[in-house]
Design a protein around this motif. Structure first.
Motif, PDB file in Angstrom:
ATOM      1  N   ILE A  71      -8.291  10.227 -11.438  1.00 30.99           N
ATOM      2  CA  ILE A  71      -7.582   9.277 -12.295  1.00 30.99           C
ATOM      3  C   ILE A  71      -6.639   8.452 -11.431  1.00 30.99           C
ATOM      4  O   ILE A  71      -5.879   9.005 -10.636  1.00 30.99           O
ATOM      5  N   ALA A  72      -6.703   7.129 -11.568  1.00 30.59           N
ATOM      6  CA  ALA A  72      -5.814   6.243 -10.823  1.00 30.59           C
ATOM      7  C   ALA A  72      -4.799   5.626 -11.766  1.00 30.59           C
ATOM      8  O   ALA A  72      -5.069   5.427 -12.952  1.00 30.59           O
ATOM      9  N   GLN A  73      -3.640   5.315 -11.236  1.00 26.28           N
ATOM     10  CA  GLN A  73      -2.582   4.721 -12.038  1.00 26.28           C
ATOM     11  C   GLN A  73      -1.780   3.762 -11.169  1.00 26.28           C
ATOM     12  O   GLN A  73      -1.892   3.792  -9.946  1.00 26.28           O
ATOM     13  N   PRO A  74      -0.962   2.895 -11.753  1.00 29.35           N
ATOM     14  CA  PRO A  74      -0.150   1.982 -10.934  1.00 29.35           C
ATOM     15  C   PRO A  74       0.767   2.762  -9.991  1.00 29.35           C
ATOM     16  O   PRO A  74       1.246   3.837 -10.327  1.00 29.35           O
ATOM     17  N   ALA A  75       0.984   2.187  -8.831  1.00 29.46           N
ATOM     18  CA  ALA A  75       1.827   2.854  -7.834  1.00 29.46           C
ATOM     19  C   ALA A  75       3.283   2.499  -8.083  1.00 29.46           C
ATOM     20  O   ALA A  75       3.810   1.544  -7.558  1.00 29.46           O
ATOM     21  N   TYR A  76       3.957   3.293  -8.913  1.00 24.77           N
ATOM     22  CA  TYR A  76       5.336   2.995  -9.295  1.00 24.77           C
ATOM     23  C   TYR A  76       6.306   3.145  -8.124  1.00 24.77           C
ATOM     24  O   TYR A  76       7.382   2.572  -8.128  1.00 24.77           O
ATOM     25  N   LEU A  77       5.930   3.938  -7.127  1.00 27.69           N
ATOM     26  CA  LEU A  77       6.879   4.279  -6.071  1.00 27.69           C
ATOM     27  C   LEU A  77       6.901   3.288  -4.919  1.00 27.69           C
ATOM     28  O   LEU A  77       7.726   3.416  -4.016  1.00 27.69           O
ATOM     29  N   ALA A  78       6.006   2.312  -4.916  1.00 24.38           N
ATOM     30  CA  ALA A  78       5.936   1.392  -3.780  1.00 24.38           C
ATOM     31  C   ALA A  78       5.527   0.014  -4.239  1.00 24.38           C
ATOM     32  O   ALA A  78       4.602  -0.134  -5.021  1.00 24.38           O
ATOM     33  N   ASP A  79       6.204  -1.010  -3.730  1.00 26.74           N
ATOM     34  CA  ASP A  79       5.917  -2.380  -4.138  1.00 26.74           C
ATOM     35  C   ASP A  79       4.843  -3.044  -3.290  1.00 26.74           C
ATOM     36  O   ASP A  79       4.096  -3.874  -3.779  1.00 26.74           O
ATOM     37  N   LEU A  80       4.766  -2.732  -1.983  1.00 29.94           N
ATOM     38  CA  LEU A  80       3.937  -3.531  -1.096  1.00 29.94           C
ATOM     39  C   LEU A  80       2.863  -2.754  -0.327  1.00 29.94           C
ATOM     40  O   LEU A  80       2.443  -3.184   0.728  1.00 29.94           O
ATOM     41  N   PRO A  81       2.394  -1.615  -0.795  1.00 27.33           N
ATOM     42  CA  PRO A  81       1.453  -0.855   0.043  1.00 27.33           C
ATOM     43  C   PRO A  81       0.115  -1.539   0.222  1.00 27.33           C
ATOM     44  O   PRO A  81      -0.514  -1.410   1.257  1.00 27.33           O
ATOM     45  N   GLN A  82      -0.368  -2.251  -0.799  1.00 26.58           N
ATOM     46  CA  GLN A  82      -1.662  -2.913  -0.685  1.00 26.58           C
ATOM     47  C   GLN A  82      -1.635  -3.931   0.445  1.00 26.58           C
ATOM     48  O   GLN A  82      -2.481  -3.923   1.341  1.00 26.58           O
ATOM     49  N   GLY A  83      -0.646  -4.820   0.428  1.00 25.76           N
ATOM     50  CA  GLY A  83      -0.541  -5.814   1.491  1.00 25.76           C
ATOM     51  C   GLY A  83      -0.290  -5.191   2.841  1.00 25.76           C
ATOM     52  O   GLY A  83      -0.793  -5.664   3.864  1.00 25.76           O
ATOM     53  N   THR A  84       0.491  -4.121   2.862  1.00 29.84           N
ATOM     54  CA  THR A  84       0.773  -3.454   4.127  1.00 29.84           C
ATOM     55  C   THR A  84      -0.494  -2.858   4.719  1.00 29.84           C
ATOM     56  O   THR A  84      -0.753  -2.984   5.921  1.00 29.84           O
ATOM     57  N   LEU A  85      -1.299  -2.195   3.890  1.00 31.63           N
ATOM     58  CA  LEU A  85      -2.552  -1.621   4.375  1.00 31.63           C
ATOM     59  C   LEU A  85      -3.475  -2.701   4.944  1.00 31.63           C
ATOM     60  O   LEU A  85      -4.051  -2.546   6.015  1.00 31.63           O
ATOM     61  N   VAL A  86      -3.614  -3.796   4.211  1.00 32.75           N
ATOM     62  CA  VAL A  86      -4.491  -4.864   4.687  1.00 32.75           C
ATOM     63  C   VAL A  86      -3.924  -5.493   5.953  1.00 32.75           C
ATOM     64  O   VAL A  86      -4.663  -5.796   6.902  1.00 32.75           O
ATOM     65  N   GLY A  87      -2.598  -5.696   5.978  1.00 34.66           N
ATOM     66  CA  GLY A  87      -1.984  -6.273   7.171  1.00 34.66           C
ATOM     67  C   GLY A  87      -2.212  -5.423   8.400  1.00 34.66           C
ATOM     68  O   GLY A  87      -2.545  -5.935   9.477  1.00 34.66           O
ATOM     69  N   LEU A  88      -2.051  -4.116   8.269  1.00 32.21           N
ATOM     70  CA  LEU A  88      -2.286  -3.224   9.399  1.00 32.21           C
ATOM     71  C   LEU A  88      -3.752  -3.228   9.816  1.00 32.21           C
ATOM     72  O   LEU A  88      -4.075  -3.206  11.007  1.00 32.21           O
ATOM     73  N   ALA A  89      -4.656  -3.249   8.826  1.00 25.57           N
ATOM     74  CA  ALA A  89      -6.085  -3.278   9.152  1.00 25.57           C
ATOM     75  C   ALA A  89      -6.454  -4.574   9.867  1.00 25.57           C
ATOM     76  O   ALA A  89      -7.214  -4.565  10.849  1.00 25.57           O
TER      77      ALA A  89
END
Length: 669
Positions: A223-241
Motif C-alpha cells: 500500500i502506498a500513501q503520500p509522503a507526509y514526512l518529506a517535501d522534496l524526495p522525488q526531485g532529490t532522487l531524480v536529481g541525484l540519478a
C-alpha cells in the motif's frame, strides 16, 4: 578558443524532442490505435514495430545522397510535428502526427549518426535534460497542457533544434568527424535506444521516484500513501540519478569502471524488477551509474577531454585542408562511407531494441507471460556492448573523478540540474485537517484509464473537473498508472491527488505502479490489501480496504477492479472480494466500489448481493457507464452494507476516460 560543438548541441536537442514525441506516441498506440483494448495486442505491436522498421532504408539513402539534406529536412519535420501536437484535438490526427514526428526523428537520428562519431555528450545531455524537464513539469508534459507557456517553450525548443541542426558544419569539414573510431562509436549509437528504455523505465523516471517515496513511508509494503514526512524526495532522487548518469557518462573511464559498469547496471535493474518499490531509490541510482559508465566505456577511443564534453578543436595537421577522416566517415564528395553507414544502422538497431523490448514488456499485461526478464536482457545487452574492446581503458577507478576542466564544467551543469529537479517539483501531500461536516458522505467511483480520455490526450483537467463537480468525500479510482513508460511516464495519482487536495492509499494490481486507489478527506485509520486470483486474466487485480473515521465512527471502503477471464465473468474474483470485504469490515458499515466488469443480474454481480450487500445505485437504474461516448454497459458499481442508506445516485457525462464516473450519497443508518 574552445566552444560546444554544434553537432553535440543538435544531438542533445534532437534527443530531447524525440523523447517528447515518444511520450505522446506510445500512449496513442493503446488509447487511439488500441481503441480501449478492443484491438488485439499482436496487432498493436505490429503497428508500433512498423514505424521503427520504415527508417531502415535511411542509411542507404544517406550513402547515396549525403547526410546533410536528409538530416535537415527530417529535423524540420520533427520540429513541426512536435509543434502541431501542442494544439491537436487528439484522435487519429494526434496518432498520425506523432507517428510522422517519430519517423522524422528516427530518420534524423540515422542521418546524424552517419557523420557524428562522438555522440556520447549530446545523447547523455539530451536524456538528462529530458528527465529534468519531465521532473520540473511534475510529469505533466507540455504537450498535454496546451497553454501559452506550453506553446512558448515548445516553439523555442523547435526553433533551437532546427537552428542547431543547420549550424552543424558540412561533414567533410566538421571537427566532430576528425577524431575517434567510426567502428568504436557505432557502439555508442547502438546503445542510444536501450539506454533510452532503461532511463525512461528506471534510472531517470520521476514518476518511479515519486512512487518509491510513497511506498517508503507506508506501513504496508503493498500500500502506498503520500509522503507526509518529506517535501522534496522525488526531485532529490531524480536529481541525484541525473547527476550520477551525466558525471559518469562524460567523465574519463578507467580500468575499474570496466566491471563496475555492467555490475551496477544489472544490479540496479534487477532491484527494480524484483518488485520491492521501497528499494527503487537504490535501483535508480545504480541503474543511472551503470548506464552512464557503459556509455563512457564505448567512447574510450576518443581523446578524453574533447570526447567528454563535445568540444570542437583544431584538427590534426594531417587533416587540415578538408582531408578525409581516417576513421572513415565521409569521402571527398561528401557522401557517407562504410563506417558512417555502420553507425547509421547501429543507431536504428538500438531504437529497434527499444521498441521490441517495450512491446515485450508491456504486452505481458495483455498476453499473460512474465515480463521481469525484459529489462534485465536489455541491461545485459548494454553491458556486453560496453565491455567489448575496451583495451584503451587505463588507470585506477578513482581517476575518472579527477579535476579536469571538462569535469568542472560538468559539475556546474549537474548542480543546476539537481537544483531544478529538487526545488521546482511540488512536494507530496500532507495529511489535511478534517474538513468534512458531520452527516452524509459523497462517494465517487471512477475508472480513469491511466488519465487518457477517449480522444487519446492525457486529460488531467477533465478528470479533475468531473470529480470535483461532485464535491466528494471519498473517491475510488480504477486503472491508476503511476509511471509506465508506455503511458508517458506520468504519476497520475499524485497529479490528481494534489489538484483535488485529497490524500490517498494506493494498492498495486498489475505491478507496483498500476492498480487502484482510495482518495479521501476523512482521517484514515488503517488499510489492507488482498491480491485476487488471476483465473486466466493477464492483468492482476486486488482489493484495497481502507478504514475511515466518520464522525467518530469507523466506516470501511473497499476499492477493486475485477478482471474477467477470457469468455467468462469475474465470478471467482467477485466472491473473493465479497468475502474479504465483509470479513475485514467485521460488522462495521461497509462500501465496496469500482469497475466490476459485470452487469446487474449476472453471476458475478450476485456474489455481492448474496454476501448481504445492497446495490447502492439500484434506484437510478439503468445507469450505464461504458463506453463513455455512448454508454450501454452497467459495469461500474457501488455496494453497501444494509446499515448504509444510499441516495442521489448519478453519473456525469464526460469523455475524460472511457468510463463514466458513478456518484452516490451515503448516510450511516
Amino acid at each position: 578558443m574552445r566552444r560546444p560543438a554544434p553537432a553535440t548541441v543538435a544531438v542533445c536537442l534532437g534527443i530531447l524532442v524525440l523523447v517528447d514525441i515518444l511520450r505522446i506516441w506510445l500512449p496513442g498506440i493503446i488509447t487511439i490505435f488500441g481503441q480501449a483494448a478492443s484491438t488485439p495486442a499482436e496487432l498493436m505491436g505490429a503497428f508500433a514495430l512498423l514505424w521503427f522498421l520504415l527508417p531502415m532504408a535511411t542509411p542507404a539513402l544517406v550513402r547515396r545522397t549525403g547526410p546533410r539534406p536528409i538530416a535537415s529536412i527530417a529535423v524540420v519535420v520533427l520540429a513541426a510535428a512536435r509543434l502541431a501536437l501542442t494544439s491537436t484535438p487528439g484522435g487519429q490526427l494526434q496518432l498520425y502526427l506523432a507517428s510522422v514526428g517519430l519517423l522524422a526523428g528516427l530518420v534524423w537520428l540515422a542521418a546524424t549518426a552517419a557523420t557524428t562519431v562522438r555522440p556520447g555528450p549530446g545523447l547523455v545531455l539530451g536524456l538528462a535534460l529530458g528527465a529534468a524537464m519531465h521532473t520540473a513539469l511534475d510529469t505533466y508534459d507540455l504537450v498535454w497542457r496546451g497553454d501559452r507557456l506550453a506553446w512558448l517553450v515548445s516553439a523555442v525548443l523547435a526553433v533551437l533544434l532546427v537552428a542547431a541542426q543547420l549550424a552543424v558544419p558540412a561533414p567533410e569539414t566538421a571537427a566532430d568527424t576528425r577524431t575517434g573510431s567510426g567502428v568504436g562509436n557505432s557502439r555508442t549509437w547502438l546503445l542510444a535506444g536501450p539506454t533510452l528504455l532503461l532511463t525512461g523505465m528506471v534510472a531517470l523516471s520521476p514518476a518511479l521516484a515519486g512512487s518509491a517515496v510513497s511506498y517508503q513511508f507506508a506501513d504496508n509494503t503493498r500500500i502506498a500513501q503520500p509522503a507526509y514526512l518529506a517535501d522534496l524526495p522525488q526531485g532529490t532522487l531524480v536529481g541525484l540519478a541525473v547527476a550520477l548518469f551525466v558525471l559518469t557518462a562524460l567523465a574519463r573511464p578507467d580500468r575499474g569502471a570496466r566491471w563496475m559498469a555492467p555490475l551496477a547496471l544489472i544490479v540496479g535493474v534487477g532491484v527494480f524488477t524484483a518488485g520491492s518499490p521501497r528499494l527503487w531509490g537504490y535501483a535508480m541510482g545504480l541503474a543511472a551509474l551503470g548506464a552512464g559508465l557503459c556509455l563512457a566505456l564505448t567512447a574510450t577511443t576518443a581523446p578524453p577531454v574533447e570526447a567528454a564534453v563535445g568540444i570542437a578543436s583544431m584538427p590534426p595537421p594531417a587533416l587540415r585542408g578538408g582531408a578525409v577522416d581516417p576513421a572513415g566517415t565521409v569521402d571527398s564528395a561528401g557522401t557517407v562511407d562504410s563506417a558512417g553507414t555502420r553507425r547509421s544502422f547501429a543507431a536504428l538497431a538500438g531504437m529497434l531494441v527499444f521498441v521490441v523490448a517495450a512491446i515485450a514488456y508491456y504486452a505481458a499485461y495483455d498476453l499473460g507471460y512474465p515480463n521481469w526478464w525484459v529489462p534485465l536482457v536489455v541491461a545485459g545487452l548494454v553491458a556486453v556492448v560496453a565491455l567489448r574492446d575496451t583495451t584503451a581503458v587505463t588507470g585506477s577507478w578513482w581517476s575518472m573523478f579527477s579535476a579536469q576542466p571538462h569535469e568542472r564544467l560538468t559539475a556546474r551543469l549537474l548542480a543546476g540540474l539537481t537544483l531544478l529537479a529538487a526545488v521546482v517539483v511540488p512536494g507530496h501531500l500532507r495529511e489535511p485537517a478534517l474538513d468534512h461536516a458531520p452527516g452524509p458522505v459523497r462517494l465517487v467511483a471512477y475508472n480513469i484509464r491511466m488519465g487518457f480520455g477517449l480522444d487519446g490526450r492525457f486529460d488531467l483537467p477533465g478528470l479533475v473537473d468531473v470529480i470535483a463537480r461532485q464535491r466528494p468525500d471519498v473517491v475510488v479510482l480504477s486503472e491508476v498508472d503511476r509511471g509506465w513508460l508506455l503511458n508517458g511516464g506520468h504519476d497520475t495519482l499524485e497529479l490528481l491527488a494534489r489538484r483535488l487536495d485529497l490524500p490517498y492509499r494506493f494498492a498495486p494490481a498489475a505491478d507496483p505502479v498500476w492498480g487502484d486507489a482510495v482518495l479521501t478527506r476523512l482521517p484514515i485509520r488503517h488499510s489492507q490489501t488482498l491480491p485476487l486470483p488471476r483465473v486466466g486474466a493477464p492483468t492482476g487485480a486486488q482489493a484495497l480496504a481502507v478504514t475511515l473515521d466518520l464522525d467518530g465512527r469507523e466506516v470501511v471502503v473497499v476499492s477493486t477492479h475485477l478482471q474477467p477471464p477470457p469468455d467468462d465473468g469475474p465470478v471467482v474474483q467477485a466472491r473473493a472480494v465479497a468475502r474479504f470485504a465483509t470479513g475485514y469490515a467485521a460488522g462495521r458499515p461497509l462500501v465496496v466500489a469500482g469497475d466490476m466488469n459485470t452487469e446487474p443480474g449476472e453471476p458475478a454481480f450476485a456474489e455481492f448481493t448474496n454476501a448481504g450487500l445492497v446495490d447502492a445505485l439500484a434506484a437510478a437504474r439503468p445507469l450505464p457507464t461504458s463506453p463513455a461516448n455512448a454508454p450501454r454497459q452497467q459495469i461500474d458499481h457501488v455496494f453497501v452494507s444494509p446499515d448504509m442508506v444510499p441516495s442521489d445516485a448519478s453519473t456525469t457525462r464526460s469523455t475524460a476516460s472511457d468510463h463514466l464516473p458513478v456518484a452516490v450519497t451515503l448516510t450511516v443508518g
